[in-house]
Design an enzyme around this catalytic site. Structure first.
Site, PDB file in Angstrom:
ATOM      1  N   GLU A 407      30.513  42.901  49.290  1.00  0.00           N
ATOM      2  CA  GLU A 407      29.766  43.046  48.044  1.00  0.00           C
ATOM      3  C   GLU A 407      29.528  41.353  47.232  1.00  0.00           C
ATOM      4  O   GLU A 407      29.892  41.409  46.210  1.00  0.00           O
ATOM      5  CB  GLU A 407      30.078  44.097  46.695  1.00  0.00           C
ATOM      6  CG  GLU A 407      29.895  45.536  47.374  1.00  0.00           C
ATOM      7  CD  GLU A 407      29.906  46.591  46.312  1.00  0.00           C
ATOM      8  OE1 GLU A 407      30.196  46.213  45.215  1.00  0.00           O
ATOM      9  OE2 GLU A 407      29.622  47.590  46.643  1.00  0.00           O
ATOM     10  N   TYR A 460      26.296  56.561  41.029  1.00  0.00           N
ATOM     11  CA  TYR A 460      25.515  55.383  40.188  1.00  0.00           C
ATOM     12  C   TYR A 460      24.070  55.590  40.096  1.00  0.00           C
ATOM     13  O   TYR A 460      23.502  54.947  39.405  1.00  0.00           O
ATOM     14  CB  TYR A 460      26.017  54.123  40.817  1.00  0.00           C
ATOM     15  CG  TYR A 460      27.334  53.941  40.782  1.00  0.00           C
ATOM     16  CD1 TYR A 460      28.154  53.959  39.672  1.00  0.00           C
ATOM     17  CD2 TYR A 460      28.324  53.448  41.792  1.00  0.00           C
ATOM     18  CE1 TYR A 460      29.369  53.879  39.620  1.00  0.00           C
ATOM     19  CE2 TYR A 460      29.449  53.386  41.696  1.00  0.00           C
ATOM     20  CZ  TYR A 460      30.198  53.162  40.431  1.00  0.00           C
ATOM     21  OH  TYR A 460      31.563  52.918  40.408  1.00  0.00           O
ATOM     22  N   TRP A 538      34.690  56.407  50.039  1.00  0.00           N
ATOM     23  CA  TRP A 538      35.372  55.739  49.042  1.00  0.00           C
ATOM     24  C   TRP A 538      35.914  56.844  47.728  1.00  0.00           C
ATOM     25  O   TRP A 538      34.939  57.559  47.153  1.00  0.00           O
ATOM     26  CB  TRP A 538      34.416  54.895  48.131  1.00  0.00           C
ATOM     27  CG  TRP A 538      35.274  54.055  47.461  1.00  0.00           C
ATOM     28  CD1 TRP A 538      35.123  54.172  45.826  1.00  0.00           C
ATOM     29  CD2 TRP A 538      35.957  52.815  47.550  1.00  0.00           C
ATOM     30  NE1 TRP A 538      36.107  53.035  45.320  1.00  0.00           N
ATOM     31  CE2 TRP A 538      36.390  52.358  46.843  1.00  0.00           C
ATOM     32  CE3 TRP A 538      36.021  51.984  49.045  1.00  0.00           C
ATOM     33  CZ2 TRP A 538      37.185  51.090  46.593  1.00  0.00           C
ATOM     34  CZ3 TRP A 538      36.879  51.025  48.909  1.00  0.00           C
ATOM     35  CH2 TRP A 538      37.420  50.656  47.798  1.00  0.00           C
ATOM     36  N   LYS A 559      37.858  58.064  42.215  1.00  0.00           N
ATOM     37  CA  LYS A 559      36.879  58.600  43.300  1.00  0.00           C
ATOM     38  C   LYS A 559      37.625  59.198  44.602  1.00  0.00           C
ATOM     39  O   LYS A 559      37.294  59.491  45.640  1.00  0.00           O
ATOM     40  CB  LYS A 559      35.712  57.544  43.685  1.00  0.00           C
ATOM     41  CG  LYS A 559      34.719  57.222  42.694  1.00  0.00           C
ATOM     42  CD  LYS A 559      33.752  56.252  43.087  1.00  0.00           C
ATOM     43  CE  LYS A 559      32.925  55.951  41.934  1.00  0.00           C
ATOM     44  NZ  LYS A 559      33.419  54.775  41.306  1.00  0.00           N
TER      45      LYS A 559
HETATM   46  C1  GCB Z   1      32.078  49.383  45.255  1.00  0.00           C
HETATM   47  C2  GCB Z   1      33.154  48.553  45.548  1.00  0.00           C
HETATM   48  C3  GCB Z   1      34.353  48.997  45.419  1.00  0.00           C
HETATM   49  C4  GCB Z   1      34.389  49.886  44.008  1.00  0.00           C
HETATM   50  C5  GCB Z   1      33.509  50.884  43.979  1.00  0.00           C
HETATM   51  C6  GCB Z   1      33.241  51.752  42.872  1.00  0.00           C
HETATM   52  O1  GCB Z   1      31.050  49.399  45.882  1.00  0.00           O
HETATM   53  O2  GCB Z   1      33.338  47.807  46.667  1.00  0.00           O
HETATM   54  O3  GCB Z   1      35.524  48.108  45.085  1.00  0.00           O
HETATM   55  O4  GCB Z   1      35.869  50.585  43.624  1.00  0.00           O
HETATM   56  O5  GCB Z   1      32.397  50.629  44.335  1.00  0.00           O
HETATM   57  O6  GCB Z   1      33.960  52.856  42.698  1.00  0.00           O
HETATM   58  O7  GCB Z   1      32.561  51.432  42.109  1.00  0.00           O
END
Ligand code: GCB
Length: 666
Positions: A407, A460, A538, A559
């Site tokens: 990112e 999001y 994630w 998460k």
């Molecule tokens: C992302 C990032 C990661 C964050 C994640 C989040 O895109 O790469 O480092 O922890 O989102 O949980 O917002």
């Protein structure tokens, strides 16, 4: 035949014998002295156990200590060092270290995640050697990462050792690697071409009659080939020796089904005498990404369906033990993932080795995150961290790609990414380069061999099902696509039934039920598309992110599919387990939502069993058929007070049961 076996046994025995005498490793883990800052006041000095992080307690707070810390360790010269060379190897110090031995400055290392090594032979005394490490985790524009959604825990958080090696040895000084690089030049089902480079350091210039012999043992332990060099002629005191070997019908490292590894045993000889030996392991495999059909391992379709992992834990930060690594691996195995993205930085060598042994495909990464400076020092630091990552982990068969950034959102990092891409290819032409972006169309997204995107529909932005179009926008006709991150926050303390839309992601209420809905919706879309060569949830575990203020605990990213203490898998964990695992899964969701106020509820089960039957207070409800192993019974009436929920299913003729109790409050 017996004679052959006996001589093979003797040969192996002799090698083990000689290697035990030639090299030694002494762990310096254990009690050290530590104080915050760099000037000692006796009241400040603590006795700590290394591996250690000074943020073990405050790492989940917004103003966690990012400053200096000083460590001291006193030791006597070990007995077995006569006529040997002694090296000091740190597996990682966060994030910068200046190291001194007996007042002599040994050097500096920048970067929190890779190993580094110094020779200390000339500075050693017989008794009471004093080792001082001045470390700091201060945000420094010359050291990556400059940003990131995770805590930068400071300290000597991975093990430290003394390496006691022969005068002329396979070097530990080449970016702190093993000194042996097994390059898989060409692997096919029926033959393999392997190029081995071994780097030697010592008294070697002139005619020293040095030779290198490499013996290769197959996964069953059988000696399959040996390569021996002509005498080495070197003008310098370091030399790289190349050997090529060919194997017929190699036994491949075949992912989870057969994570076979070969042993490469290198012996350095002077005349007839063996003067140093070292074994390294690797698995032989080939892979590719087909832009339409996804990932192929050893010629067969093998879509990577995996999870991301951060390395921290409560009360320890990054200073975790081998047992902690094993527990993480156990949970990743339990869920049934076949790959893992070790985000957002190099992880411990021990964990990459566990991935080798378990047959997981690994995405390895450098911490180039968010933004870069234009400074040459920063660029050099990233190149150094990439070189260290590659050289130190070169022989891990699990690693299939080197990831160059996550990112990037600011500045013009295109030139730097192109240089990192060239560097990765030069260091290792056998693996793919990759990166994870969150903004489509940025110029640096076009550089790596394959590409991946982080996207969070249902959390999001948008609805969980928007994952479908989100993937389609990102599809690259030449490189396919990977979803390197997707997911949603969840607290095991927060519950809500019949959720139709996302809770506020930045709010405190993160119901477990919504996380499960996001994963179901996202994953169904991923699973429909063969061109998605990889996907990584994630995150596998909740992790510390000091600055976050949301969910049930501030300072955390929630998460994870499993809680920070690794004790509680959330419902979404069982959704994946029901889809990925070959073991029986039968899981009632919302079990923790014990106190109910609504008399009607849906009941949702994740299961890979057949003949699923639900019983509510003894009343039987016939099974229904489940898309992606999700079974839902709609509008089930609860009775006031206690309700007994029980579900049964069949797996390989065995009856499996799960049950729970809910209380309907009047
Ligand atoms: C992302 C990032 C990661 C964050 C994640 C989040 O895109 O790469 O480092 O922890 O989102 O949980 O917002």
């Amino acid at each position: 035949m017996l004679k052959y076996r006996l001589s093979l046994f003797l040969f192996t025995f002799l090698i083990i014998q000689s290697s035990a005498q030639l090299r030694d490793r002494i762990s310096l883990s254990g009690e050290w002295q530590f104080f915050k800052g760099d000037t000692e006041t006796s009241s400040q000095v603590e006795h700590v156990t290394v591996p250690h992080s000074w943020n073990a307690q405050d790492g989940t707070t917004a103003d966690y200590y990012r400053g200096k810390g000083t460590y001291r360790y006193n030791f006597d010269l070990p007995k077995n060092t006569k006529k040997k060379r002694v090296f000091l190897r740190f597996e990682a110090v966060s994030q910068e270290a200046d190291v001194f031995l007996n007042g002599q400055y040994l050097g500096n290392h920048k970067g929190a995640f890779n190993a580094f090594c110094f020779e200390i032979t000339p500075y050693l005394k017989k008794k009471d050697n004093e080792l001082i490490v001045k470390a700091n985790n201060i945000l420094n524009p010359d050291i990556a990462p400059l940003s990131g959604d995770f805590t930068i825990f400071g300290g000597i958080y991975r093990p430290v050792s003394l390496l006691i090696l022969p005068q002329t040895c396979i070097t530990p000084l080449d970016y702190a690697s093993s000194g042996i690089y097994i390059k898989q030049t060409e692997i096919q089902d029926h033959k393999a071409t392997i190029d081995i480079t071994t780097k030697i350091d010592g008294d070697i210039s002139g005619n020293k009659k040095l030779r290198l012999r490499t013996s290769v043992f197959d996964p069953t332990g059988k000696l399959v080939t040996t390569s021996e060099n002509e005498e080495i002629r070197a003008s310098e005191n370091t030399v790289a020796i190349d050997q090529r070997i060919y194997l017929d019908n190699p036994i491949l490292w075949n992912g989870k089904a057969a994570p076979n590894q070969y042993r490469f045993f290198c012996e350095l000889l002077q005349g007839k005498k063996v003067i140093d030996t070292l074994s390294v392991y690797t698995g032989l495999r080939y892979f590719k990404v087909d832009p339409q059909k996804g990932f192929f391992l050893n010629g067969k379709s093998y879509q990577i369906r995996g999870v991301n992992r951060h390395q921290d834990r409560p009360g320890k930060g990054w200073a975790i033990s081998e047992k902690d690594h094993q527990e993480d691996m156990q949970l990743i195995k339990e869920i049934g993932a076949n790959g893992v993205r070790l985000a957002h930085y190099p992880h411990s060598d021990y964990f990459y080795s566990l991935c080798d042994k378990e047959g997981l495909l690994v995405w390895a990464e450098i911490p180039f995150i968010g933004n870069g400076t234009e400074s040459t020092a920063f660029e050099e630091n990233l190149k150094q961290q990439l070189t260290e990552l590659i050289r130190q982990n070169f022989n891990h068969p699990s690693i299939f790609c080197w990831s160059l950034f996550n990112e990037l959102v600011k500045g013009n990092p295109e030139k730097l990414v192109a240089e990192l891409n060239d560097l990765a290819h030069k260091e290792d032409p056998t693996r793919l380069t990759v990166a994870a972006a969150n903004i489509e169309g940025r110029p640096e997204n076009k550089i790596t061999d394959i590409m991946a995107f982080n996207t969070y529909p249902g959390w999001y932005w948008a609805e969980p099902e928007t994952m479908g179009p989100s993937i389609d926008w990102k599809k690259d006709e030449k490189r396919g696509v990977c979803i390197s991150e997707y997911g949603a926050g969840a607290s095991i303390k927060h519950h809500q039934q019949r959720m139709k839309k996302a809770p506020k992601c930045e709010g405190d209420f993160h119901p477990e039920e919504w996380q499960a809905i996001v994963h179901e919706g996202n994953y169904k879309e991923i699973d429909k598309r063969d061109f998605v060569w990889g996907s990584f949830v994630w995150n596998m575990f909740d992790f510390a992110s000091g600055g976050r203020k949301e969910g049930d605990t501030y300072g955390m990213n929630d998460k994870g599919l499993v809680t920070y203490d690794r004790k509680t898998p959330k419902d979404a964990f069982y959704f994946y387990k029901a889809n990925w695992s070959e073991k029986p899964v039968l899981h009632i969701t919302s079990k923790r939502h014990i106190e109910r106020t609504e008399p009607e509820t849906d009941i949702k089960i994740y299961s890979n069993c057949s003949d699923i039957t639900l019983y509510v207070n003894g009343m039987k409800y016939a099974g229904n058929s489940g898309d992606h192993n999700i079974f839902i019974w709609k509008n089930i009436r609860l009775q006031p007070g206690k309700n007994k929920i029980r579900v049964t299913g069949t797996f390989n003729k065995e009856t499996i049961t799960d049950q729970c109790e809910w209380i309907l409050k009047n």
